[in-house]
Write an enzyme that holds these catalytic residues in place. Structure first.
Site, PDB file in Angstrom:
ATOM      1  CE  LYS A   1      66.893  76.052   4.790  1.00  0.00           C
ATOM      2  NZ  LYS A   1      66.173  76.681   3.668  1.00  0.00           N
TER       3      LYS A   1
ATOM      4  CG  ASP B   1      63.565  78.790   5.097  1.00  0.00           C
ATOM      5  OD1 ASP B   1      63.162  79.890   5.512  1.00  0.00           O
ATOM      6  OD2 ASP B   1      64.609  78.652   4.436  1.00  0.00           O
TER       7      ASP B   1
ATOM      8  CE  LYS C   1      64.509  82.980   4.145  1.00  0.00           C
ATOM      9  NZ  LYS C   1      64.613  81.649   3.517  1.00  0.00           N
TER      10      LYS C   1
END
Ligand code: C5P
Length: 232
Positions: free
Chosen positions: A32, A59, A61
């Protein structure tokens, strides 16, 4: 893609992350890449880790107006990562736009998952700061359902919510769960944790593990242990 352990590479430089990955000699764990590393090194670090043969969960978001998210997802899609994410709080319309942007001309796309309520948000801050008065579990399930309705592939959630998410959104809807600790390990700042074996039992599809691996004396051994406990 089946069950897997995703290592949270929370490093702030290319040098640190590559030195960490070099320890795995020949093994190619799913990793990640979060905001810290991405903002420090830019898209080139994603390309470099991909070229080394790792699967990548990017990641970042995303949370903005639908048009901006759609265009940004189109850019991220070209990095050829395996999973991208966004905030379900951006509404169903934003999630649908994200999926459109992420889909390549040949119809393929990375998996897209949603963050529901961050695990750092509790009932009190949700009520006081966001003026959401419903119980947090209900809000999390509502956001997960919105993500499923918008066509997303799953959610990031606490391992304690994974079972309920599968009941609400179907067993094929992916649950990606951080907050994993070994039974004999440090909890650190995580509040509600599960072991990899427990995460397996409650049906998590992917576990995201950071410090129990990255800060271990022998990260490769810690990764192997995690895989064995979670995947078997
Ligand atoms: O080191 P640790 O195992 O706690 O790392 C967990 C990773 O999962 C971190 O990258 C953290 O930002 C991320 N995460 C989390 N809780 C969430 C969402 C993401 O811990 N609700």
């Amino acid at each position: 893609m089946g069950r897997d352990v995703i290592i949270a590479c929370d490093f702030s430089s290319k040098q640190e992350v590559l030195a960490f990955l070099d320890k795995f000699q020949g093994k190619k764990p799913f990793v990640k890449i979060g905001m810290e590393l991405y903002y420090a090194e830019g898209p080139s670090i994603v390309k470099e880790i991909k070229e080394r043969g790792h699967k990548i969960f990017l990641d970042l978001k995303l949370h903005d107006i639908p048009n901006t998210v759609k265009k940004s997802m189109a850019v991220l899609s070209r990095l050829d990562v395996d999973i991208c994410n966004l905030h379900a709080g951006g509404t169903k319309r934003m999630m649908e736009a994200a999926l459109e942007g992420l889909t390549r001309p040949d119809g393929t796309r990375p998996l897209l998952i949603a963050v529901t309520q961050l695990t750092s948000t509790d009932q009190e801050s949700m009520e006081n700061d966001l003026l959401i008065k419903e119980p947090i579990d209900k809000v999390v399930m509502h956001y997960a359902k919105n993500a499923a309705d918008a066509g997303l592939d799953g959610v990031v959630c606490s391992p304690l919510e994974a079972e309920k998410v599968h009941e609400t959104c179907g067993k094929d809807f992916l649950t990606v769960t951080p907050g994993v600790r070994f039974a004999d390990g440090d909890i650190g700042d995580q509040k509600r944790v599960m072991t990899p074996a427990e995460a397996n039992r409650i049906g998590s599809d992917y576990i995201v593990v950071g410090r129990p691996i990255t800060a271990a004396e022998d990260p490769v051994a810690a990764y192997e242990r995690c895989l064995k406990e979670f995947v078997g």
